[in-house]
Write a protein that holds these residues in place. Structure first.
Motif, PDB file in Angstrom:
ATOM      1  N   HIS A  97       0.938  -1.441   0.389  1.00 46.04           N
ATOM      2  CA  HIS A  97       0.049   0.006  -0.070  1.00 46.04           C
ATOM      3  C   HIS A  97       0.916   1.210  -0.408  1.00 46.04           C
ATOM      4  CE1 HIS A  97      -3.698  -2.109   1.305  1.00 46.04           C
ATOM      5  NE2 HIS A  97      -3.447  -2.849   0.603  1.00 46.04           N
ATOM      6  N   LYS A  98       0.153   1.933  -0.588  1.00 45.10           N
ATOM      7  CA  LYS A  98       1.039   3.153  -0.782  1.00 45.10           C
ATOM      8  C   LYS A  98       0.310   4.862  -0.411  1.00 45.10           C
ATOM      9  CE  LYS A  98       5.755   2.223  -1.828  1.00 45.10           C
ATOM     10  NZ  LYS A  98       6.761   2.532  -0.260  1.00 45.10           N
ATOM     11  N   GLU A  99       0.221   5.564   0.148  1.00 45.63           N
ATOM     12  CA  GLU A  99      -0.354   6.909   0.728  1.00 45.63           C
ATOM     13  C   GLU A  99      -0.877   7.212  -0.637  1.00 45.63           C
ATOM     14  OE1 GLU A  99      -1.074   8.481   3.774  1.00 45.63           O
ATOM     15  OE2 GLU A  99      -0.075   6.347   4.254  1.00 45.63           O
ATOM     16  N   SER A 100      -0.436   7.698  -2.334  1.00 51.35           N
ATOM     17  CA  SER A 100      -0.587   8.590  -2.410  1.00 51.35           C
ATOM     18  C   SER A 100      -0.162   7.856  -4.189  1.00 51.35           C
ATOM     19  CB  SER A 100      -0.617   9.539  -3.135  1.00 51.35           C
ATOM     20  OG  SER A 100       1.077   9.721  -3.114  1.00 51.35           O
ATOM     21  N   CYS A 139       2.809   5.077  -5.447  1.00 47.18           N
ATOM     22  CA  CYS A 139       2.755   4.349  -6.196  1.00 47.18           C
ATOM     23  C   CYS A 139       4.097   4.473  -7.683  1.00 47.18           C
ATOM     24  CB  CYS A 139       1.101   4.021  -6.551  1.00 47.18           C
ATOM     25  SG  CYS A 139       1.414   1.596  -7.209  1.00 47.18           S
ATOM     26  N   TYR A 170      -2.750   2.064  -9.225  1.00 48.90           N
ATOM     27  CA  TYR A 170      -3.216   2.389  -7.941  1.00 48.90           C
ATOM     28  C   TYR A 170      -4.352   2.863  -7.713  1.00 48.90           C
ATOM     29  CZ  TYR A 170      -3.161   5.458  -3.230  1.00 48.90           C
ATOM     30  OH  TYR A 170      -2.756   5.857  -2.903  1.00 48.90           O
ATOM     31  N   HIS A 203      -8.015   0.167  -0.538  1.00 47.92           N
ATOM     32  CA  HIS A 203      -7.765   1.649  -1.204  1.00 47.92           C
ATOM     33  C   HIS A 203      -6.205   2.128  -0.733  1.00 47.92           C
ATOM     34  CE1 HIS A 203      -7.047   6.201   1.219  1.00 47.92           C
ATOM     35  NE2 HIS A 203      -7.432   6.291  -0.082  1.00 47.92           N
ATOM     36  N   GLN A 204      -5.830   2.733  -1.625  1.00 47.63           N
ATOM     37  CA  GLN A 204      -3.701   2.749  -1.152  1.00 47.63           C
ATOM     38  C   GLN A 204      -3.640   1.303  -1.682  1.00 47.63           C
ATOM     39  OE1 GLN A 204      -3.337   4.535   2.711  1.00 47.63           O
ATOM     40  NE2 GLN A 204      -4.260   6.529   1.745  1.00 47.63           N
ATOM     41  N   CYS A 250      -0.988  -0.564  -4.127  1.00 44.19           N
ATOM     42  CA  CYS A 250       0.137  -0.286  -5.319  1.00 44.19           C
ATOM     43  C   CYS A 250       0.600  -1.349  -5.620  1.00 44.19           C
ATOM     44  CB  CYS A 250       1.172   0.556  -4.319  1.00 44.19           C
ATOM     45  SG  CYS A 250       1.677   1.039  -6.180  1.00 44.19           S
TER      46      CYS A 250
END
Length: 262
Positions: A172-175, A179, A202, A219-220, A222
């Protein structure tokens, strides 16, 4: 004798006779228009042009038509009063008055066409919402996080396929920016025999993203992928045939992706 006359009447081509008579009337009407002298036609044309110049150029066709019609009525009234000797202050002669009365009266439609008077009908455009009921609009809102650089080749509402080099379920990545950077970093750090990431996918939706597999994509997520020739899985909207086969699929593709050069 009476029977003979009645029989002849029944045999007459009534419809053909009516058509011929109609053509004769049209020819006679055209002849009347042609008999109007050129100087009268020119006078009418000049006065109409002066009338139109006095109207605001930004007005619609209805206003222009009303201006010409008002001029025609006034001119016809002046000619008619002179013919019937109801006025002596007219600037036109009796002969000219008779010609104008004929031109501006019964022959006005034909004369208008002959002198090239044409005012377009006003067209009113009404905007209609043709979007089917329940159809969602594509959402091109500002993407959360840092602005993605051009090298990310970001495509919203897009899902690319490829072999996973990093499993998104546990990555997972914040944005979307993070990603994309993860994809570029993986490509730089990959060994000689490892696949280099050239596709990132993403999930920006807080409610998760749809996929035809058995997993619940959150959600999030990647996904880092590799594809020799990257191909689209879905773009913008899921096809109706696909949604019929997958009742839980949304209308709009929730994923965002990018194909990068490595």
């Amino acid at each position: 004798m009476e029977e003979s006359i009645q029989l002849r009447k029944q045999l007459e081509p009534v419809e053909l006779i009516n058509v011929v008579n109609g053509l004769k009337n049209e020819l006679l009407m055209d002849e009347k228009v042609q008999q109007i002298p050129e100087h009268i036609k020119q006078k009418i044309t000049d006065e109409i042009l002066v009338t139109l110049k006095g109207v605001n150029a930004n007005e619609d066709a209805t206003v222009l038509q009303d201006a010409v019609e008002s001029w025609r009525r006034e001119k016809l009234k002046e000619a008619t009063e002179l013919i019937h000797e109801k006025t002596s202050n007219s600037t036109i002669s009796l002969k000219e008055a008779r010609l104008l009365a004929r031109a501006l009266g019964d022959n006005w439609a034909e004369l208008s066409e002959e002198i090239g008077l044409w005012i377009p009908v006003q067209i009113i455009n009404t905007e209609h919402d043709d979007k089917p009921e329940g159809e969602e609009e594509l959402d091109y809102e500002v993407i959360a996080g840092k602005q993605l650089p051009l090298q990310c080749h970001t495509e919203v509402h897009t899902d690319y396929g490829g072999d996973a080099v990093r499993w998104g379920l546990t990555h997972h990545k914040e944005s979307a920016y993070d990603c994309c950077m993860a994809c570029l970093d993986q490509a730089k750090q990959a060994g000689p025999n490892q696949k280099k990431c050239n596709v990132w996918v993403y999930c920006p939706s807080e409610t998760g993203c749809h996929s035809p597999d058995i997993y619940q994509h959150k959600h999030q997520e990647c996904w880092l992928k590799y594809a020799e020739n990257p191909k689209l899985n879905f773009k913008d909207r899921y096809p109706e045939s696909y949604r019929n086969a997958h009742p839980n699929a949304p209308v709009i593709v929730p994923w965002m992706s990018g194909v990068v050069s490595v």
